[in-house]
Design a protein around this motif. Structure first.
Motif, mmCIF file in Angstrom:
data_model
loop_
_atom_site.group_PDB
_atom_site.id
_atom_site.type_symbol
_atom_site.label_atom_id
_atom_site.label_comp_id
_atom_site.label_asym_id
_atom_site.label_seq_id
_atom_site.Cartn_x
_atom_site.Cartn_y
_atom_site.Cartn_z
ATOM 1 N N HIS A 740 -15.188 10.580 2.130
ATOM 2 C CA HIS A 740 -13.686 9.801 2.158
ATOM 3 C C HIS A 740 -13.088 9.592 2.526
ATOM 4 N N LEU A 741 -12.624 8.751 1.782
ATOM 5 C CA LEU A 741 -11.593 8.122 2.456
ATOM 6 C C LEU A 741 -9.720 8.272 1.987
ATOM 7 N N ASN A 742 -8.807 8.030 3.150
ATOM 8 C CA ASN A 742 -7.554 8.851 2.389
ATOM 9 C C ASN A 742 -6.478 7.882 2.890
ATOM 10 N N LEU A 743 -5.794 7.163 2.325
ATOM 11 C CA LEU A 743 -4.908 6.010 2.717
ATOM 12 C C LEU A 743 -3.537 6.677 2.242
ATOM 13 N N SER A 744 -3.303 7.643 1.646
ATOM 14 C CA SER A 744 -2.001 8.465 1.251
ATOM 15 C C SER A 744 -0.882 8.206 2.108
ATOM 16 N N PHE A 745 0.327 7.835 1.046
ATOM 17 C CA PHE A 745 1.604 7.483 1.861
ATOM 18 C C PHE A 745 1.470 6.416 2.289
ATOM 19 N N SER A 746 0.966 5.531 2.511
ATOM 20 C CA SER A 746 0.680 3.600 3.029
ATOM 21 C C SER A 746 1.561 2.924 1.971
ATOM 22 N N ARG A 747 2.716 3.328 2.697
ATOM 23 C CA ARG A 747 3.904 2.997 1.526
ATOM 24 C C ARG A 747 4.028 1.168 1.218
ATOM 25 N N LYS A 748 3.390 0.649 2.475
ATOM 26 C CA LYS A 748 3.348 -1.024 2.537
ATOM 27 C C LYS A 748 2.150 -1.415 2.122
ATOM 28 N N LEU A 749 0.821 -0.356 1.596
ATOM 29 C CA LEU A 749 -0.224 -0.915 1.094
ATOM 30 C C LEU A 749 -0.415 -1.478 -0.759
ATOM 31 N N TRP A 750 -0.568 -2.892 -0.015
ATOM 32 C CA TRP A 750 -0.256 -2.941 -1.604
ATOM 33 C C TRP A 750 -1.726 -4.438 -2.807
ATOM 34 N N GLY A 751 -3.251 -3.999 -2.010
ATOM 35 C CA GLY A 751 -3.573 -3.688 -2.449
ATOM 36 C C GLY A 751 -5.645 -3.388 -1.791
ATOM 37 N N ILE A 752 -6.089 -2.997 -2.423
ATOM 38 C CA ILE A 752 -7.916 -2.718 -1.399
ATOM 39 C C ILE A 752 -8.529 -3.636 -1.854
ATOM 40 N N PRO A 753 -9.363 -4.437 -0.635
ATOM 41 C CA PRO A 753 -10.360 -5.412 -0.766
ATOM 42 C C PRO A 753 -11.651 -4.770 -1.554
ATOM 43 N N ASP A 754 -11.755 -6.003 -2.805
ATOM 44 C CA ASP A 754 -13.246 -6.099 -3.381
ATOM 45 C C ASP A 754 -14.061 -6.116 -3.047
ATOM 46 N N SER A 755 -14.307 -5.700 -1.320
ATOM 47 C CA SER A 755 -15.678 -5.227 -0.593
ATOM 48 C C SER A 755 -15.927 -3.336 -0.250
ATOM 49 N N ILE A 756 -14.697 -2.802 -0.950
ATOM 50 C CA ILE A 756 -14.833 -1.222 -0.859
ATOM 51 C C ILE A 756 -15.395 -1.418 -2.071
ATOM 52 N N GLY A 757 -16.066 -1.461 -2.726
ATOM 53 C CA GLY A 757 -17.425 -1.685 -3.661
ATOM 54 C C GLY A 757 -18.824 -1.750 -2.615
ATOM 55 N N ASN A 758 -18.605 -1.415 -1.732
ATOM 56 C CA ASN A 758 -20.386 -1.415 -0.763
ATOM 57 C C ASN A 758 -20.100 -0.326 -1.106
ATOM 58 N N LEU A 759 -18.670 0.657 -0.600
ATOM 59 C CA LEU A 759 -18.957 1.789 -0.633
ATOM 60 C C LEU A 759 -20.008 2.734 -1.170
ATOM 61 N N GLN A 760 -21.055 2.822 -1.100
ATOM 62 C CA GLN A 760 -21.637 3.091 -2.272
ATOM 63 C C GLN A 760 -21.496 4.936 -2.438
ATOM 64 N N LYS A 761 -21.768 5.653 -1.240
ATOM 65 C CA LYS A 761 -21.812 6.794 -1.144
ATOM 66 C C LYS A 761 -20.184 7.807 -0.925
ATOM 67 N N LEU A 762 -19.107 6.998 -1.109
ATOM 68 C CA LEU A 762 -18.092 7.398 -1.082
ATOM 69 C C LEU A 762 -18.016 8.748 -2.655
ATOM 70 N N HIS A 763 -17.465 9.321 -2.222
ATOM 71 C CA HIS A 763 -16.806 10.355 -2.970
ATOM 72 C C HIS A 763 -15.433 10.988 -3.833
#
Length: 850
Positions: A740-763
């Motif tokens: 579980h990854l919670n980044l909610s209300f990170s108001r200046k976040l502009w992008g997610i790195p491509d490397s997130i694709g390695n988190l094979q267990k992410l639900h």
């Protein structure tokens, strides 16, 4: 209160036998030269266990058997307490612990050992005597198997969210029509019926109806069992999003603010579960409500027609029993699910069981929910032919509340022994108090009813499935009144709730779990604290003596929720050698002696405005698994001694300021510079066993360091509210166990790195409120376990990777298309709803066996 006999003894004995059979005790027994005593006790307990099923059944009507079982249970508890002491002594050989303890503390540890061994041998004699006495009662023996108690599960089942409102449509419409009809004065409609008929469920159905939502504003729900005017007014204020219980002021100020909320408005207030028969209290509360529009309405749910007549001259709505046909449908939906395959033999037996439920939905839900985990006909027939159905019914052939409790006892009987202990433990809290899932499971573990969190999660879901728990909000529960009555009747003298102004009822020899409420002068309470107490909760108390804990050496769970004028914890707390769970709520100073409580597994410090940093000695809490520091408004640093907590699995640092008093808000802003220094170090720490990291609402986190990837065992990462985070580090790819990854209300976040694709267990991935997020990487399509993607309020999101649109197993949560930006492709994304089956959730957690 219905007599349910002595129904906890077998669960206590079975768990003690399980403990004695573990390899750990063979090792400790050899070390301290009492292995033979342990083996003899286990043999004796097994011989007793063979007659416990018959003994518990007999205890319903036989006082002598009931007393015998109480003595057995008490002896089992004492042996368990001593074994716990021995285990702690064994752990105390840990070099780090011994280095921290003073020489006097070490000598006390080892001087106690000969005494403990002597007591254990003495308890063996007591147990032998109890075993001999069983022959007096001609109890029937049953074969004892080594098979683990587990909860079965069939492969097809789907929970139906509206089970509880079957058969109430006409009644709901009738009451809604009464509510919508114009009137010149506030009118009150009472829903009256015995416990378990569904008064609260019907009121909720009405409260959430669209016609009601459009006709009334505000709509306010108040649990009114404890009919205190100040508490009722507080609940009205808390219905406002900006209110906080700690900042409401005195009673006069509260009433003034409540009147302002209701002034000139057509409101609807539900007063749920009213017991008050004091007319003056009702008149005082009515004064608060008089400023609303004359067309406002109040719904009252109550078991008492007298309460109804006191509160209103209008005719009450007397809730009907369900018809046999509706009751059967309700039972079968619980037992089989709406679309599940149905064994016709079980259907036939189920129809007969549903008839015996006599139109009471709570009974039908509980038994249907329990039998959905029993696939064999024998278990169903056993329920059908149970002697509890033979109790005399009230006039008209319907069940009384006591008889409903007896029916609920059938669901309790089929629980595994650890679950029985967990369920009864819930009655430790006062009636109607909300139970928080994480804390409840932590306490079950602290009491050693269970060993692992996933089993606790499994048990909570099971109790929900059989209606023994009701969810009030996410991961927060309460018990239905009758279910609570069942739990307290089973617990007997083991559980006590001591409330100021009421005669305390406590058995000092039997009580093991107690809540102490609103005591402001506790000097006389010390003598009332039972020596064998295992869990103690101080709620809204103002003063405690320093030496209040000299004899309560078996305490495993301790909760302070009160204001201390001296801001100090009682010094005797630091002598509690078996304490595993401690919650401190309020303005207390936490000094270096906290390090003496090295048995602690959970430490929660909350609602504290004076603590600036936890003491370095926290690093000596070598067994600590959960550290929760929430709403500590002066917190400016964390000690690096936390790096010594190699068993720490959950670190929660939560901070909220929106509802604080104005002067506290100003103090908060002055401390913001310190807070940046507070956050940065922990993110660079490397706590190898950490599974949950929650640093919610820290507004000055500018970025996450690459070293965050070092926490390779993390399963949950919550950095919601970190408004200055612009991007995630590439090292996020190392968190391969992340669920579980919670980044909610990170108001200046502009992008997610491509490397997130390695988190094979992410639900689940929560990006709600990331208003500057412009794109999602194509690599999200690699996350085959991803089930929930929350992109609500991401107005700048203009790219929707095709890989995401092709993920038919993914549920995307978002706002309406017109508010979503310019992307039209994602309006038509495929969404496969997740099953809401309680059984499916339970099955995913395993069998529940340790």
């Amino acid at each position: 209160m219905v007599i349910v006999g002595e129904l906890l003894a077998s669960a206590v004995v079975k768990e003690l036998v399980r403990k004695l059979g573990s390899g750990l005790w063979s090792e400790i027994g050899l070390l301290w030269n009492f292995k033979n005593d342990l083996e003899d006790m286990k043999t004796t307990l097994l011989s007793i266990q063979s007659v416990l099923s018959d003994a518990e059944e007999r205890s319903l009507n036989d006082e002598f058997v009931r007393v015998w079982l109480k003595r057995l249970k008490s002896a089992a508890y004492e042996i368990d307490d001593m074994l716990d002491q021995f285990q702690i002594q064994n752990q105390s050989k840990n070099t780090k612990v011994l280095n921290y303890l003073s020489s006097s503390s070490k000598s006390i540890f080892y001087l106690d050992l000969p005494i403990m061994v002597y007591r254990l041998k003495d308890m063996r004699k007591t147990l032998d005597k109890i075993a001999e006495e069983r022959s007096k009662y001609s109890l029937t023996e049953e074969a004892i198997t080594n098979q683990q108690e587990v909860i079965e599960g069939r492969t097809t089942f789907s929970a139906v969210n509206k089970d509880d409102v079957l058969g109430r449509g006409e009644e709901a419409t009738e009451i809604i029509n009464r509510l919508l009809s114009p009137s010149d004065a506030v009118s009150i409609i009472s829903i009256v019926g015995i416990g378990g008929l569904g008064k609260t469920t019907l009121a909720k159905l009405i409260f959430n109806d669209d016609r009601i939502k459009n006709a009334f504003d505000p709509k306010i729900w108040v649990h009114a069992m404890d009919f205190k005017v100040e508490k009722l007014v507080e609940d009205i204020l808390l219905s406002s999003a900006t209110a906080n219980r700690n900042s409401l002021g005195n009673l006069e100020a509260k009433i003034k603010r409540a009147k302002e909320i209701l002034d000139g408005k057509r409101y609807l207030i539900v007063l749920d579960d009213v017991w008050n028969e004091d007319q003056q209290k009702w008149k005082d509360f009515k004064q608060v409500l008089q400023d609303g529009k004359g067309d406002s309405k109040i719904i009252v749910t109550t078991r008492s027609e007298r309460v109804s007549s006191i509160m209103s001259d209008e005719a009450p709505h007397k809730l009907k029993f369900l018809s046999d046909d509706v009751c059967s449908k309700l039972f079968q939906q619980r037992a089989f699910g709406s679309d599940g395959a149905r064994d016709q033999n079980l259907v036939s037996i189920g129809e007969k069981i549903a008839e015996k439920c006599q139109g009471v939905p709570l009974t039908a839900n509980a038994l249907g929910g329990m039998l959905c985990f029993k696939s064999g006909e024998d278990a169903w027939k056993e329920v059908l032919h149970s002697e509890f159905w033979e109790l005399k019914k009230e006039e008209g052939g319907r069940q009384s509340e006591n008889e409903i409790i007896s029916s609920l006892k059938l669901s309790y009987q089929y629980m595994p022994s650890p679950l029985k202990l967990c369920f009864v433990y819930c009655s430790w809290y006062p009636k109607a108090v909300e139970l928080h899932k994480d804390m409840l499971i932590q306490q079950w573990i602290a009491q050693r009813f269970i060993q692992q969190e996933h089993v606790g999660d499994y048990y909570v879901n099971y109790l929900l499935a059989i209606s023994f728990l009701e969810e009030t909000k996410e991961e927060t529960y309460k018990m239905h009144d009758l279910v609570y009555d069942l739990a307290t009747s089973i617990a007997g003298d083991e559980v006590s709730v001591l409330e100021a102004g009421k005669s305390p009822k406590i058995n000092p020899e039997e009580c093991r779990y107690a809540s102490i409420i609103e005591y402001h002068q506790l000097s006389e309470l010390q003598r009332d604290l039972p020596r064998k107490i295992r869990a103690l909760h101080f709620r809204e108390c103002r003063y405690l003596r320093k030496d209040i804990f000299p004899y309560t050496k078996y305490l495993r769970v301790l909760e302070f929720d009160y204001f201390s004028e001296e801001h100090k914890l009682p010094t005797s707390i630091y002598k509690l050698k078996q304490l595993r769970w401690l919650k401190i709520s309020g303005d207390f100073k936490v000094d270096t002696r906290i390090g003496k409580l090295w048995t602690l597994e959970t430490l929660i410090i909350s609602r504290n405005s004076i603590i600036e940093s936890p003491p370095d000695s926290i690093g000596s809490l070598v067994n600590l698994k959960t550290l929760n520091i929430e709403n500590c408004y002066a917190l400016s640093s964390l000690s690096e001694s936390l790096l010594s907590l190699m068993n720490l699995k959950t670190l929660n640092i939560k901070f909220r300021y929106k509802s604080l008093e104005r002067h506290i808000i100003l103090k908060f802003y002055f401390r913001m510079e310190k807070r940046t220094a507070l956050v940065a170090p922990w993110l660079k720490w490397n706590l190898m066993n950490l599974k949950t990291l929650n640093i919610k609402d820290y507004y000055d986190i500018g970025s996450l360091p690459e070293s965050v990837g070092n926490h390779m065992n993390l399963e949950t990462l919550n950095i919601s509210g970190g408004s200055n985070i612009r991007a995630l580090p590439v090292s996020i790819e190392k968190l391969t166990n992340l669920l579980h990854l919670n980044l909610s209300f990170s108001r200046k976040l502009w992008g997610i790195p491509d490397s997130i694709g390695n988190l094979q267990k992410l639900h689940s991935l929560n990006l709600c409120g990331c208003i500057n997020l412009k794109s999602l990487p194509e690599s999200l399509g690699n996350l085959m376990e991803l089930r929930i993607l929350d992109i609500q309020r991401c107005r700048m999101l203009i790219e929707s990777p095709k890989a995401i649109r092709d993920m038919t197993h993914l549920k995307i949560q978002r706002i309406e298309p017109l508010e979503f930006g310019t992307n039209t492709d994602m309006k038509e994304e495929k969404v496969l709803e997740q099953s809401t089956s309680m059984r499916d959730v339970i099955r995913e957690k395993g069998t529940g066996a340790e």
